[in-house]
Design a protein around this motif. Structure first.
Motif, short mmCIF file in Angstrom:
data_model
loop_
_atom_site.label_atom_id
_atom_site.label_comp_id
_atom_site.label_asym_id
_atom_site.label_seq_id
_atom_site.Cartn_x
_atom_site.Cartn_y
_atom_site.Cartn_z
N PRO A 1 -0.21 -8.39 -0.28
CA PRO A 1 -1.37 -7.99 -1.10
C PRO A 1 -0.90 -7.65 -2.51
CG PRO A 1 -1.24 -6.71 0.95
CD PRO A 1 0.06 -7.44 0.82
N LEU A 2 -1.83 -7.54 -3.43
CA LEU A 2 -1.49 -7.04 -4.75
C LEU A 2 -1.12 -5.57 -4.65
CD1 LEU A 2 -4.25 -8.56 -7.09
CD2 LEU A 2 -2.01 -9.50 -6.50
N THR A 3 -0.16 -5.14 -5.47
CA THR A 3 0.08 -3.70 -5.58
C THR A 3 -1.16 -3.06 -6.20
OG1 THR A 3 0.99 -3.78 -7.81
CG2 THR A 3 2.53 -4.12 -5.98
N TRP A 4 -1.24 -1.73 -6.11
CA TRP A 4 -2.38 -1.05 -6.69
C TRP A 4 -2.40 -1.20 -8.21
CZ3 TRP A 4 -1.75 3.94 -3.28
CH2 TRP A 4 -2.17 3.63 -1.98
N GLY A 5 -1.23 -1.21 -8.83
CA GLY A 5 -1.19 -1.45 -10.27
C GLY A 5 -1.70 -2.84 -10.62
N GLN A 6 -1.33 -3.84 -9.81
CA GLN A 6 -1.83 -5.20 -10.04
C GLN A 6 -3.34 -5.28 -9.83
OE1 GLN A 6 0.95 -7.06 -7.26
NE2 GLN A 6 1.70 -8.35 -8.93
N PRO B 1 17.18 -4.35 -9.24
CA PRO B 1 16.30 -3.22 -8.98
C PRO B 1 16.32 -2.81 -7.51
CG PRO B 1 15.20 -4.84 -10.37
CD PRO B 1 16.49 -5.47 -9.90
N ALA B 2 16.02 -1.53 -7.27
CA ALA B 2 16.13 -0.98 -5.91
C ALA B 2 15.01 -1.43 -4.99
CB ALA B 2 16.16 0.55 -5.98
N THR B 3 13.90 -1.91 -5.54
CA THR B 3 12.80 -2.39 -4.71
C THR B 3 12.18 -3.60 -5.41
OG1 THR B 3 10.82 -1.74 -3.48
CG2 THR B 3 11.02 -0.90 -5.74
N THR B 4 11.16 -4.16 -4.81
CA THR B 4 10.50 -5.35 -5.34
C THR B 4 8.99 -5.15 -5.30
OG1 THR B 4 10.25 -6.47 -3.20
CG2 THR B 4 12.36 -6.75 -4.36
N PRO B 5 8.24 -5.94 -6.07
CA PRO B 5 6.78 -5.81 -6.01
C PRO B 5 6.21 -6.06 -4.62
CG PRO B 5 7.43 -7.00 -7.98
CD PRO B 5 8.67 -6.84 -7.16
N ASP C 1 -5.61 3.14 -4.65
CA ASP C 1 -6.13 1.79 -4.46
C ASP C 1 -7.39 1.62 -5.32
OD1 ASP C 1 -7.16 -0.62 -3.63
OD2 ASP C 1 -6.95 -0.21 -1.49
N PRO C 2 -7.39 0.71 -6.29
CA PRO C 2 -8.58 0.52 -7.11
C PRO C 2 -9.82 0.11 -6.34
CG PRO C 2 -6.67 -0.46 -8.18
CD PRO C 2 -6.25 -0.09 -6.79
N VAL C 3 -9.64 -0.51 -5.18
CA VAL C 3 -10.81 -0.84 -4.36
C VAL C 3 -11.48 0.44 -3.87
CG1 VAL C 3 -11.57 -1.95 -2.23
CG2 VAL C 3 -9.90 -3.10 -3.70
N GLU C 4 -10.67 1.41 -3.44
CA GLU C 4 -11.23 2.69 -3.01
C GLU C 4 -11.78 3.46 -4.22
OE1 GLU C 4 -11.60 3.58 0.08
OE2 GLU C 4 -10.65 1.74 0.79
N TRP C 5 -11.15 3.31 -5.37
CA TRP C 5 -11.68 3.94 -6.59
C TRP C 5 -13.06 3.39 -6.93
CZ3 TRP C 5 -13.17 2.46 -11.50
CH2 TRP C 5 -13.16 3.44 -12.48
N ASP C 6 -13.22 2.08 -6.80
CA ASP C 6 -14.54 1.48 -7.02
C ASP C 6 -15.56 2.03 -6.05
OD1 ASP C 6 -13.65 -0.07 -9.12
OD2 ASP C 6 -13.36 -1.88 -7.91
N ALA C 7 -15.16 2.21 -4.79
CA ALA C 7 -16.08 2.75 -3.79
C ALA C 7 -16.51 4.17 -4.15
CB ALA C 7 -15.44 2.72 -2.41
N GLN D 1 2.41 0.46 -0.14
CA GLN D 1 1.16 1.09 -0.57
C GLN D 1 0.02 0.84 0.40
OE1 GLN D 1 0.69 -0.50 -4.54
NE2 GLN D 1 1.75 1.24 -5.48
N HIS D 2 0.03 -0.31 1.04
CA HIS D 2 -1.06 -0.63 1.96
C HIS D 2 -0.79 -0.13 3.38
CE1 HIS D 2 -3.54 -3.14 -0.72
NE2 HIS D 2 -2.39 -3.39 -1.33
N ALA D 3 0.37 0.49 3.61
CA ALA D 3 0.66 1.11 4.90
C ALA D 3 0.00 2.49 4.96
CB ALA D 3 2.17 1.23 5.10
N GLU D 4 0.08 3.12 6.13
CA GLU D 4 -0.64 4.37 6.36
C GLU D 4 -0.22 5.47 5.39
OE1 GLU D 4 -3.35 6.95 7.71
OE2 GLU D 4 -3.20 4.81 8.23
#
Length: 518
Positions: A33-38, A197-201, A382-388, A208-211
């Motif tokens: 999925p897209l990251t929340w920033g994306q 880098p220590a992590t990746t997108p 999550d911008p989707v939840e922000w929209d909600a 971010q999409h995990a619990e």
């Protein structure tokens, strides 16, 4: 990692640019999925389209200033290794499916187009680099079909003098752009940019999409809901003028005095310079619109975690900064009341309002510091939840709930305050008065569409702060844009000089700033 295949550059006629390609081969491919920033920037891109080239991020890397000369072959090789090192540069958008939103696809192999433009000398090369930067930045990305990096090289003879990078905002934010410039310089000069880098997108998106990520996002949105309920539904509720065409104008003030004054106020009150500027913008907007509470959405970098410092991705999201101007006035009244009570007990007064002093701009800074920290901590969601959340509040209020007031301090670091004794208030005031003679203002740009009504951007230009305000002219006509910028300079400069304006006087400050300044 496989050696990158570099296309052989074609011989060119002087003054004619040619195109070539560099092949790359990364270590893995995949989808996520897209990251929340994306997701956040994708929402902004969709609202701004077809003018979303506004979000493109451009950088020019000079390569003739120091170090060993850079050849075309070596620089193309460095570009290939840069794309292999940072997965975001070989990731494309996957359009939304019927059952969900867009996602991202990471490729392991591919080729990147590169423009090579010759110049006759170093001055001409610098000008050509800026021309290429403007040209490559001027068009929107084809998000599903185009790599999120456009690249060009400028040459003088057989040496590369400049590398030009234009980035899609889905792949990088301003901090990430600086990471790429640093890494490309190291790859050209040394052949290595150190540890990856220590992590990746992709890994960040999955987390971010995990619990656990969703729990953090829910806690951030609780801050947003509380802030929305404490502030006006929007900072600019009613149009006040016929919109210009184009509708959105950018005013820009370049002020050495403002740079000096921000540093002085920050040091005196033990806050950051960014907090001083954020507080000034919030207070002026509230005063201009008659609000007692200000709500501003600062762009937050979200790179406090060590693993995210060098990650090339778009991590920035909006925060919510809420400042109660009336609380500062109440606190001042309580403080004055305590002093009056002491005088009563000493037989020196009758406890009346005589001697009560209005709260001043700098009285806002302690609460603003705390409010800014809360905003920064609650800027990963999550911008989707922000929209909600926004839809739920819209239903409850019967109108849209959104500040439409943004603040973006684009400086990666703040300049440290010079060591040694501070100048006296009188000396500083004289220095600031002299520095203000160098203040410059103009309207450098207009646009047809921007998804906001007030967007303030902070950058540096030499020893000056450059503050740009892009605004909807239906709510802030050009003369009001100009007034806000000059009022910000006046507010912070007078505060640094020891005379911070009273909060009730800020509206008058805006009105006077529309006067005879150049």
């Amino acid at each position: 990692m496989a050696e990158p295949a570099v296309a052989e550059p074609v011989a060119t006629l002087a003054g004619e640019a040619i195109s070539t390609e560099v092949s790359f081969r990364g270590e893995r491919s995949g989808t996520a999925p897209l990251t929340w920033g994306q997701r956040a920037i994708w929402h902004a891109i969709r609202r701004t389209a077809p003018n979303d080239h506004y979000f493109n991020i451009g950088r020019v890397l000079p390569l003739a200033d120091r170090g060993r000369p850079a050849t075309v072959a070596a620089t193309l090789d460095a570009l290939a290794r840069l794309v292999e090192r940072h997965e975001a540069l070989r990731t494309r958008l996957v359009p939304a499916a019927a059952d969900g939103g867009p996602s991202q696809w990471l490729a392991d192999t591919g080729s990147l187009p590169v423009t090579i433009a010759p110049a006759t000398g170093l001055p001409e090369a610098a000008a050509e680099a800026e021309t290429l930067l403007d040209r490559l930045s001027a068009t929107r990305f084809d998000y599903p079909a185009e790599w999120p990096l456009r690249a060009a090289l400028v040459t003088v003879g057989d040496r590369v003098t400049h590398a030009v990078l234009v980035l899609c905002h889905l792949a990088a934010d301003g901090h990430a752009a600086e990471v790429l410039v640093r890494d490309l310089r190291l790859l050209v000069r040394r052949g290595s940019a150190g540890r990856p880098p220590a992590t990746t997108p992709l890994d960040l998106a999955r987390g971010q999409h995990a619990e656990a990520g969703r729990r953090r996002g829910a806690a951030a949105l609780a801050h947003w809901e509380a802030g929305f309920r404490a502030a006006p539904p929007t900072m600019f509720p009613e149009p006040c003028a016929e919109p210009r065409s184009p509708r959105f104008w950018t005013g820009r003030i370049v002020s050495p005095a403002l740079a000096r004054a921000v540093a002085a106020v920050a040091a005196a009150h033990r806050v950051s310079g960014s907090t001083v500027l954020l507080t000034a913008s919030a207070a002026l907007v509230a005063a201009g619109e008659g609000h007692r509470t200000a709500a501003v959405m600062p762009i937050v970098g979200n790179r406090a975690a060590e693993a995210l410092r060098d990650l090339v991705s778009t991590l920035s999201q909006d925060g919510l900064f809420v400042l109660d101007l009336a609380a500062a006035e109440r606190n001042t009244e309580d403080r004055d009341g305590d002093r009056d009570g002491d005088r009563d007990r000493d037989g020196d007064g009758d406890g009346a309002e005589e001697g009560t002093e209005a709260a001043r701009f700098t009285d806002l800074l302690p609460a603003a510091h705390r409010a800014a920290l809360r905003a920064y901590r609650a800027a990963v969601y999550d911008p989707v939840e922000w929209d909600a959340l926004g839809e739920r509040l819209r239903t409850e209020y019967g109108r849209e709930v959104h500040p439409y007031c943004c603040f973006n301090d684009m400086r990666l670091v703040e300049r440290p305050v010079p060591e040694g004794p501070r100048p006296t208030a009188r000396v500083l005031a004289e220095e600031l008065t002299a520095a203000r003679r160098r203040t410059a203002f103009g309207f450098p740009a207009t646009q047809d569409r921007v998804a906001c009504r007030y967007c303030l951007h902070i950058t540096e230009e030499g020893d000056a702060l450059a503050v740009s305000l892009t605004a909807d002219t239906a709510y802030l006509p050009p003369e009001a844009i100009r007034a806000h910028l000059y009022a910000m300079e006046e507010l912070i400069v007078t505060s640094a000089a020891g005379s911070p304006p009273p909060i009730p006087d800020l509206r008058a400050l805006l009105e006077s700033a529309e006067g005879d300044r150049p």
